[in-house]
Design a protein around this motif. Structure first.
Motif, mmCIF file in Angstrom:
data_model
loop_
_atom_site.group_PDB
_atom_site.id
_atom_site.type_symbol
_atom_site.label_atom_id
_atom_site.label_comp_id
_atom_site.label_asym_id
_atom_site.label_seq_id
_atom_site.Cartn_x
_atom_site.Cartn_y
_atom_site.Cartn_z
ATOM 1 N N ASP A 55 57.340 58.759 -7.850
ATOM 2 C CA ASP A 55 57.135 59.460 -9.118
ATOM 3 C C ASP A 55 56.299 60.722 -8.940
ATOM 4 O O ASP A 55 55.624 60.911 -7.922
ATOM 5 C CB ASP A 55 56.445 58.524 -10.105
ATOM 6 C CG ASP A 55 56.689 58.921 -11.554
ATOM 7 O OD1 ASP A 55 57.470 59.867 -11.793
ATOM 8 O OD2 ASP A 55 56.101 58.284 -12.447
ATOM 9 N N GLN A 56 56.337 61.570 -9.965
ATOM 10 C CA GLN A 56 55.546 62.791 -9.983
ATOM 11 C C GLN A 56 54.396 62.668 -10.978
ATOM 12 O O GLN A 56 54.473 61.914 -11.955
ATOM 13 C CB GLN A 56 56.416 63.988 -10.363
ATOM 14 C CG GLN A 56 57.512 64.295 -9.351
ATOM 15 C CD GLN A 56 58.375 65.469 -9.783
ATOM 16 O OE1 GLN A 56 58.500 65.773 -10.965
ATOM 17 N NE2 GLN A 56 58.982 66.130 -8.808
ATOM 18 N N SER A 58 52.334 63.538 -14.067
ATOM 19 C CA SER A 58 52.676 64.135 -15.366
ATOM 20 C C SER A 58 51.417 64.262 -16.218
ATOM 21 O O SER A 58 50.379 63.657 -15.927
ATOM 22 C CB SER A 58 53.712 63.281 -16.094
ATOM 23 O OG SER A 58 53.149 62.034 -16.470
ATOM 24 N N THR A 72 47.777 69.321 -10.225
ATOM 25 C CA THR A 72 48.700 68.457 -9.465
ATOM 26 C C THR A 72 49.935 68.071 -10.266
ATOM 27 O O THR A 72 50.818 67.390 -9.736
ATOM 28 C CB THR A 72 47.987 67.171 -9.004
ATOM 29 O OG1 THR A 72 47.526 66.440 -10.147
ATOM 30 C CG2 THR A 72 46.815 67.491 -8.093
ATOM 31 N N GLY A 74 53.470 67.712 -11.732
ATOM 32 C CA GLY A 74 54.777 68.066 -11.205
ATOM 33 C C GLY A 74 54.950 67.758 -9.729
ATOM 34 O O GLY A 74 56.065 67.843 -9.207
ATOM 35 N N ARG A 75 53.867 67.372 -9.062
ATOM 36 C CA ARG A 75 53.947 67.063 -7.639
ATOM 37 C C ARG A 75 54.095 65.560 -7.423
ATOM 38 O O ARG A 75 53.681 64.753 -8.242
ATOM 39 C CB ARG A 75 52.700 67.571 -6.907
ATOM 40 C CG ARG A 75 52.514 69.082 -6.957
ATOM 41 C CD ARG A 75 51.393 69.506 -6.020
ATOM 42 N NE ARG A 75 51.673 69.044 -4.668
ATOM 43 C CZ ARG A 75 50.715 68.811 -3.763
ATOM 44 N NH1 ARG A 75 49.443 68.983 -4.062
ATOM 45 N NH2 ARG A 75 51.047 68.377 -2.551
ATOM 46 N N ASN A 76 54.688 65.188 -6.287
ATOM 47 C CA ASN A 76 54.830 63.775 -5.966
ATOM 48 C C ASN A 76 53.456 63.127 -5.808
ATOM 49 O O ASN A 76 52.574 63.673 -5.138
ATOM 50 C CB ASN A 76 55.640 63.608 -4.681
ATOM 51 C CG ASN A 76 55.720 62.157 -4.235
ATOM 52 O OD1 ASN A 76 54.931 61.721 -3.399
ATOM 53 N ND2 ASN A 76 56.649 61.398 -4.793
ATOM 54 N N LYS A 77 53.300 61.960 -6.401
ATOM 55 C CA LYS A 77 52.000 61.290 -6.385
ATOM 56 C C LYS A 77 51.541 60.929 -4.978
ATOM 57 O O LYS A 77 50.359 61.069 -4.632
ATOM 58 C CB LYS A 77 52.059 60.028 -7.253
ATOM 59 C CG LYS A 77 52.197 60.310 -8.736
ATOM 60 C CD LYS A 77 52.280 59.015 -9.542
ATOM 61 C CE LYS A 77 52.412 59.319 -11.027
ATOM 62 N NZ LYS A 77 52.509 58.079 -11.841
ATOM 63 N N LYS A 98 58.266 58.275 -0.143
ATOM 64 C CA LYS A 98 58.580 58.764 -1.488
ATOM 65 C C LYS A 98 59.908 58.166 -1.929
ATOM 66 O O LYS A 98 60.948 58.822 -1.873
ATOM 67 C CB LYS A 98 58.608 60.294 -1.491
ATOM 68 C CG LYS A 98 57.259 60.923 -1.232
ATOM 69 C CD LYS A 98 57.314 62.433 -1.283
ATOM 70 C CE LYS A 98 57.932 63.016 -0.035
ATOM 71 N NZ LYS A 98 57.798 64.500 0.001
#
Length: 245
Positions: A55-56, A58, A72, A74-77, A98
């Motif tokens: 997930d990203q 949000s 951060t 919008g970036r991958n967690k 991921k």
């Protein structure tokens, strides 16, 4: 000696620190609970971490997730968490996966030699598959139940899955694990507090096609730190006991 370990050394001793540095822990889920688990493990000096999340970040994560910032979003967690770990404990070897965790992938996912597997994911089917496969493969397992719609930290508890009570998710986990021959051996963090009824805003969000639970900013973090604390103590204590025998 790294400054990172100066205070930890006073409580875990050198054998414990050495054991943590030699440990490999898998954490599934880098959300409200998982982010705090991973941070505590990295700060304790765990040498290898495998972290999994597709997930990203949000805007809605910002009330409770340690990696959720304006910078951060919008970036991958998992990517964000890896960078954070590198800034805390650059000697920690971090493997990022991921991907969405699916029940059919568990054999491959858990094929490595992990000292602990920590479940911090939301989907019940995936939680059961992860925990059951980990137990069947001989991994030590710790699992988080739901922190959503609860506000009382004093009702949070740690217990084996067989001794959980007052938590519907834990009850469902027990029932499903029992069908696979697993009745105990999974350390669980859960809350005995009755969850608050969904409010109007939750119903509106749900109508838009998203499953949304109200969450207090502090509850997932407490869940995560309690799980991490348990695992860190177990990893360090094993070494201390072996050196004293």
């Amino acid at each position: 000696m790294s400054a990172l370990f100066e205070r930890s050394l006073l409580v875990f001793e050198q054998a414990g620190i050495d054991a943590l540095q030699q440990s490999h822990v898998l954490v599934a889920g880098v959300g409200g609970v998982g982010g705090f688990v991973i941070e505590a493990l990295a700060r304790a000096g765990v040498g290898r971490l495998t972290i999994i999340d597709h997930d990203q970040v949000s805007a809605s994560n910002m009330n409770r997730q340690i990696i959720a910032l304006h910078s951060t979003q919008g970036r991958n967690k998992a990517d964000v968490m890896r960078e954070r770990i590198a800034d805390i404990n650059p000697h920690c070897i971090v493997t990022v996966r991921k991907e969405f965790i699916r029940p059919e992938d568990m054999d491959t996912l858990l094929s490595d030699d992990f000292d602990y597997v920590i479940d911090a994911i939301d989907s019940l089917n995936c939680k059961v598959a992860l925990v059951a496969t980990a137990v069947q493969k001989g991994h030590k397992v710790a699992s988080s139940m739901g922190a959503g719609r609860r506000i009382d930290p004093s009702k949070i508890a740690l217990a084996d899955i067989s001794r959980t009570h007052g938590c519907a998710l834990a009850r469902n986990m027990r029932q499903r694990l029992k069908k696979q021959g697993i009745q105990k051996g999974v350390m669980t963090v859960f809350s005995t507090e009755s969850p608050k009824e969904p409010g109007p805003m939750e119903e509106i969000c749900g109508a838009r096609g998203r499953v949304v639970n109200g969450t207090a900013s502090y509850m997932p973090g407490i869940f995560g730190l309690m799980l991490a604390g348990y695992v860190i103590q177990k990893l360090a204590a094993t070494a201390c006991q072996s050196t004293s025998n």
